[in-house]
Write a protein that holds these residues in place. Structure first.
Motif, PDB file in Angstrom:
ATOM      1  N   SER A 246     -39.337 -29.116  40.063  1.00  0.00           N
ATOM      2  CA  SER A 246     -40.730 -29.374  40.454  1.00  0.00           C
ATOM      3  C   SER A 246     -41.369 -28.157  41.103  1.00  0.00           C
ATOM      4  O   SER A 246     -42.593 -28.044  41.152  1.00  0.00           O
ATOM      5  CB  SER A 246     -40.796 -30.570  41.413  1.00  0.00           C
ATOM      6  OG  SER A 246     -40.131 -30.274  42.633  1.00  0.00           O
ATOM      7  N   VAL A 247     -40.550 -27.229  41.610  1.00  0.00           N
ATOM      8  CA  VAL A 247     -41.074 -25.954  42.109  1.00  0.00           C
ATOM      9  C   VAL A 247     -41.047 -24.943  40.971  1.00  0.00           C
ATOM     10  O   VAL A 247     -40.341 -25.125  39.981  1.00  0.00           O
ATOM     11  CB  VAL A 247     -40.250 -25.433  43.304  1.00  0.00           C
ATOM     12  CG1 VAL A 247     -40.419 -26.345  44.503  1.00  0.00           C
ATOM     13  CG2 VAL A 247     -38.780 -25.313  42.926  1.00  0.00           C
ATOM     14  N   GLN A 248     -41.816 -23.883  41.106  1.00  0.00           N
ATOM     15  CA  GLN A 248     -41.894 -22.865  40.056  1.00  0.00           C
ATOM     16  C   GLN A 248     -41.231 -21.578  40.546  1.00  0.00           C
ATOM     17  O   GLN A 248     -41.522 -21.093  41.640  1.00  0.00           O
ATOM     18  CB  GLN A 248     -43.352 -22.583  39.701  1.00  0.00           C
ATOM     19  CG  GLN A 248     -44.104 -23.803  39.178  1.00  0.00           C
ATOM     20  CD  GLN A 248     -45.559 -23.478  38.905  1.00  0.00           C
ATOM     21  OE1 GLN A 248     -45.888 -22.409  38.385  1.00  0.00           O
ATOM     22  NE2 GLN A 248     -46.448 -24.391  39.253  1.00  0.00           N
ATOM     23  N   PHE A 249     -40.341 -21.032  39.726  1.00  0.00           N
ATOM     24  CA  PHE A 249     -39.640 -19.800  40.064  1.00  0.00           C
ATOM     25  C   PHE A 249     -40.206 -18.650  39.236  1.00  0.00           C
ATOM     26  O   PHE A 249     -40.315 -18.772  38.010  1.00  0.00           O
ATOM     27  CB  PHE A 249     -38.149 -19.935  39.763  1.00  0.00           C
ATOM     28  CG  PHE A 249     -37.466 -21.037  40.530  1.00  0.00           C
ATOM     29  CD1 PHE A 249     -36.952 -20.805  41.794  1.00  0.00           C
ATOM     30  CD2 PHE A 249     -37.337 -22.306  39.986  1.00  0.00           C
ATOM     31  CE1 PHE A 249     -36.330 -21.813  42.502  1.00  0.00           C
ATOM     32  CE2 PHE A 249     -36.708 -23.324  40.677  1.00  0.00           C
ATOM     33  CZ  PHE A 249     -36.203 -23.078  41.948  1.00  0.00           C
ATOM     34  N   ASP A 250     -40.568 -17.548  39.897  1.00  0.00           N
ATOM     35  CA  ASP A 250     -40.979 -16.399  39.099  1.00  0.00           C
ATOM     36  C   ASP A 250     -39.735 -15.716  38.537  1.00  0.00           C
ATOM     37  O   ASP A 250     -38.604 -16.081  38.864  1.00  0.00           O
ATOM     38  CB  ASP A 250     -41.869 -15.441  39.898  1.00  0.00           C
ATOM     39  CG  ASP A 250     -41.152 -14.752  41.059  1.00  0.00           C
ATOM     40  OD1 ASP A 250     -39.903 -14.670  41.036  1.00  0.00           O
ATOM     41  OD2 ASP A 250     -41.839 -14.272  41.977  1.00  0.00           O
ATOM     42  N   ALA A 251     -39.946 -14.740  37.668  1.00  0.00           N
ATOM     43  CA  ALA A 251     -38.820 -14.116  36.961  1.00  0.00           C
ATOM     44  C   ALA A 251     -37.834 -13.476  37.926  1.00  0.00           C
ATOM     45  O   ALA A 251     -36.609 -13.551  37.743  1.00  0.00           O
ATOM     46  CB  ALA A 251     -39.341 -13.074  35.970  1.00  0.00           C
ATOM     47  N   ARG A 252     -38.340 -12.872  38.990  1.00  0.00           N
ATOM     48  CA  ARG A 252     -37.446 -12.207  39.951  1.00  0.00           C
ATOM     49  C   ARG A 252     -36.614 -13.228  40.719  1.00  0.00           C
ATOM     50  O   ARG A 252     -35.449 -12.987  41.026  1.00  0.00           O
ATOM     51  CB  ARG A 252     -38.249 -11.350  40.910  1.00  0.00           C
ATOM     52  CG  ARG A 252     -38.926 -10.135  40.262  1.00  0.00           C
ATOM     53  CD  ARG A 252     -39.686  -9.343  41.295  1.00  0.00           C
ATOM     54  NE  ARG A 252     -40.661 -10.187  41.986  1.00  0.00           N
ATOM     55  CZ  ARG A 252     -41.004 -10.062  43.256  1.00  0.00           C
ATOM     56  NH1 ARG A 252     -40.447  -9.120  44.003  1.00  0.00           N
ATOM     57  NH2 ARG A 252     -41.893 -10.873  43.804  1.00  0.00           N
ATOM     58  N   ALA A 253     -37.194 -14.384  41.029  1.00  0.00           N
ATOM     59  CA  ALA A 253     -36.439 -15.432  41.726  1.00  0.00           C
ATOM     60  C   ALA A 253     -35.339 -15.976  40.833  1.00  0.00           C
ATOM     61  O   ALA A 253     -34.217 -16.213  41.289  1.00  0.00           O
ATOM     62  CB  ALA A 253     -37.382 -16.556  42.144  1.00  0.00           C
ATOM     63  N   GLY A 254     -35.648 -16.170  39.546  1.00  0.00           N
ATOM     64  CA  GLY A 254     -34.627 -16.638  38.617  1.00  0.00           C
ATOM     65  C   GLY A 254     -33.476 -15.667  38.498  1.00  0.00           C
ATOM     66  O   GLY A 254     -32.303 -16.059  38.493  1.00  0.00           O
ATOM     67  N   ALA A 255     -33.805 -14.377  38.424  1.00  0.00           N
ATOM     68  CA  ALA A 255     -32.766 -13.350  38.343  1.00  0.00           C
ATOM     69  C   ALA A 255     -31.933 -13.317  39.622  1.00  0.00           C
ATOM     70  O   ALA A 255     -30.714 -13.117  39.578  1.00  0.00           O
ATOM     71  CB  ALA A 255     -33.398 -11.989  38.079  1.00  0.00           C
ATOM     72  N   CYS A 256     -32.585 -13.514  40.755  1.00  0.00           N
ATOM     73  CA  CYS A 256     -31.897 -13.519  42.045  1.00  0.00           C
ATOM     74  C   CYS A 256     -30.897 -14.673  42.112  1.00  0.00           C
ATOM     75  O   CYS A 256     -29.751 -14.506  42.552  1.00  0.00           O
ATOM     76  CB  CYS A 256     -32.917 -13.634  43.173  1.00  0.00           C
ATOM     77  SG  CYS A 256     -32.213 -13.726  44.827  1.00  0.00           S
ATOM     78  N   ILE A 257     -31.310 -15.850  41.653  1.00  0.00           N
ATOM     79  CA  ILE A 257     -30.432 -17.019  41.657  1.00  0.00           C
ATOM     80  C   ILE A 257     -29.240 -16.793  40.734  1.00  0.00           C
ATOM     81  O   ILE A 257     -28.091 -17.077  41.087  1.00  0.00           O
ATOM     82  CB  ILE A 257     -31.214 -18.273  41.240  1.00  0.00           C
ATOM     83  CG1 ILE A 257     -32.235 -18.635  42.320  1.00  0.00           C
ATOM     84  CG2 ILE A 257     -30.276 -19.446  40.986  1.00  0.00           C
ATOM     85  CD1 ILE A 257     -33.185 -19.748  41.916  1.00  0.00           C
ATOM     86  N   ALA A 258     -29.512 -16.277  39.536  1.00  0.00           N
ATOM     87  CA  ALA A 258     -28.435 -16.035  38.567  1.00  0.00           C
ATOM     88  C   ALA A 258     -27.417 -15.044  39.120  1.00  0.00           C
ATOM     89  O   ALA A 258     -26.199 -15.247  39.012  1.00  0.00           O
ATOM     90  CB  ALA A 258     -29.018 -15.528  37.261  1.00  0.00           C
ATOM     91  N   GLU A 259     -27.894 -13.976  39.733  1.00  0.00           N
ATOM     92  CA  GLU A 259     -27.005 -12.951  40.273  1.00  0.00           C
ATOM     93  C   GLU A 259     -26.191 -13.500  41.438  1.00  0.00           C
ATOM     94  O   GLU A 259     -24.982 -13.237  41.553  1.00  0.00           O
ATOM     95  CB  GLU A 259     -27.831 -11.746  40.724  1.00  0.00           C
ATOM     96  CG  GLU A 259     -27.073 -10.712  41.551  1.00  0.00           C
ATOM     97  CD  GLU A 259     -25.979 -10.011  40.755  1.00  0.00           C
ATOM     98  OE1 GLU A 259     -25.045  -9.490  41.387  1.00  0.00           O
ATOM     99  OE2 GLU A 259     -26.060  -9.998  39.506  1.00  0.00           O
ATOM    100  N   HIS A 260     -26.832 -14.287  42.292  1.00  0.00           N
ATOM    101  CA  HIS A 260     -26.173 -14.765  43.506  1.00  0.00           C
ATOM    102  C   HIS A 260     -25.130 -15.833  43.203  1.00  0.00           C
ATOM    103  O   HIS A 260     -24.028 -15.810  43.765  1.00  0.00           O
ATOM    104  CB  HIS A 260     -27.218 -15.319  44.471  1.00  0.00           C
ATOM    105  CG  HIS A 260     -26.723 -15.460  45.877  1.00  0.00           C
ATOM    106  ND1 HIS A 260     -26.839 -14.470  46.823  1.00  0.00           N
ATOM    107  CD2 HIS A 260     -26.075 -16.489  46.500  1.00  0.00           C
ATOM    108  CE1 HIS A 260     -26.312 -14.865  47.961  1.00  0.00           C
ATOM    109  NE2 HIS A 260     -25.832 -16.085  47.793  1.00  0.00           N
ATOM    110  N   LEU A 261     -25.444 -16.752  42.313  1.00  0.00           N
ATOM    111  CA  LEU A 261     -24.513 -17.845  42.019  1.00  0.00           C
ATOM    112  C   LEU A 261     -23.365 -17.387  41.130  1.00  0.00           C
ATOM    113  O   LEU A 261     -22.280 -17.958  41.189  1.00  0.00           O
ATOM    114  CB  LEU A 261     -25.254 -19.017  41.374  1.00  0.00           C
ATOM    115  CG  LEU A 261     -26.299 -19.712  42.232  1.00  0.00           C
ATOM    116  CD1 LEU A 261     -26.867 -20.922  41.490  1.00  0.00           C
ATOM    117  CD2 LEU A 261     -25.718 -20.154  43.572  1.00  0.00           C
ATOM    118  N   GLY A 262     -23.607 -16.403  40.277  1.00  0.00           N
ATOM    119  CA  GLY A 262     -22.545 -15.909  39.417  1.00  0.00           C
ATOM    120  C   GLY A 262     -21.977 -16.999  38.528  1.00  0.00           C
ATOM    121  O   GLY A 262     -22.696 -17.671  37.788  1.00  0.00           O
TER     122      GLY A 262
END
Length: 318
Positions: free
Chosen positions: A139-155
């Motif tokens: 329901s929240v919107q993630f910009d491209a940098r936030a998505g990349a940050c999540i992907a990198e952090h969660l691994g």
């Protein structure tokens, strides 16, 4: 009717919860929901509940959890019920393992039900697609940098994504647009990373990158022996290809006995050619020395031994 299956407990529970929420809809949960989740319930109890018409609502939602503890013979009453299901019952079945008995899958599909595989798919591209789709559904919107940050952090630990999204939705509210600054404080500890990130850093000659990957692995609880086994397997592939005259990745895959994708063979072939016979021999010597050190020769902490090994292997790839 939904059959949710998956080996990851968190993702499976999240998928079941979403299915139940959708099927209950705006109805009073106490009036329509009947859930079987403890270790004592028997499948006939679930079947009786699923066969009972609703009293205070237009439909009933019956949930059976942890079905993988039942044998094929014990599943018979449920499969028989699926041959002629009660039209006012929405059944949600949780099979808490990746592999589901064919008889159950066929019975659910024949009854018009939907199977939901909750596990994260394999392959880097499929995992990126899965992550992008889950972020888009929030329901929240993630910009491209936030998505990349999540992907990198969660691994590798993408099963944590659901909890992260729920936290961010509760904090910022629906339709909020989030960037890295809003997301990063709520991601928790860095997740584990796939082993190929370590071997890729070593092959690039990236000492700092290899050590950074190791820190992620230590934080995720990986044992130094498991890490050195990954590195040893990678160097062993190079050694097998050295002098094998493999002209391309298909021939390299044949030499290595790999089936399916030839991508790992291509990476090993490229790395073998870059190091050359002398470099591979030196890498084998470093592995042998690390093996003795891990057995107590040096007195160093096993993590320190693995870090020294990976740093030297990376330096030798330059």
């Amino acid at each position: 009717m939904r059959l949710v299956s998956g080996a990851d407990e968190i993702l499976t529970a999240t998928a079941v919860r979403a299915a139940v929420s959708e099927l209950v809809g705006d109805a009073n949960r106490a009036d329509v929901l009947d859930e079987y989740s403890d270790d004592e319930y028997a499948l006939p109890d679930l079947v009786i509940s699923a066969s009972t018409p609703p009293m205070l609502a237009t439909h009933r939602v019956v949930v059976g959890r942890r079905l993988s503890r039942f044998s094929a013979a014990e599943l018979t009453p449920l499969i028989n019920w699926l041959d002629d299901p009660c039209p006012t019952t929405d059944l949600v079945l949780e099979w808490d393992a990746a592999r589901v008995p064919r008889a159950l899958v066929e019975a659910v599909e024949a009854a018009g039900g939907q199977r939901i595989a909750s596990d994260v798919p394999g392959g880097a591209r499929n995992r990126r697609t899965w992550l992008t789709e889950r972020l888009a559904e929030a329901s929240v919107q993630f910009d491209a940098r936030a998505g990349a940050c999540i992907a990198e952090h969660l691994g590798e630990e993408l099963s944590r994504l659901g909890a992260v999204i729920e936290t961010l939705e509760a904090i910022y509210g629906a339709r909020a647009r989030l960037g890295p600054d809003e997301v990063l404080p709520y991601l928790g500890a860095e997740g584990d990373v796939p082993p190929w990130e370590l071997t890729d850093a070593i092959d690039r000659g990236d000492v700092g990158g290899a050590l950074a990957v190791l820190q992620r692995m230590w934080g995720a609880g990986r044992h130094p022996l498991a890490v050195t086994a990954v590195v040893a397997g990678h160097i062993t592939r190079m050694a097998r290809l050295d002098g094998a005259d493999a002209a391309n990745e298909k021939e390299a895959a044949r030499v290595l006995g790999l089936r399916g994708s030839t991508f790992p063979a291509r990476k090993a072939l490229d790395a073998s050619r870059r190091r050359g016979s002398g470099g591979i021999a030196r890498a084998v010597e470093l592995l042998a020395g690390a093996d003795v050190d891990l057995r107590g020769r040096s007195g160093l902490d096993p993590r320190c031994v693995a870090e020294i090994l990976c740093a030297r292997l990376a330096a030798g790839a330059r």
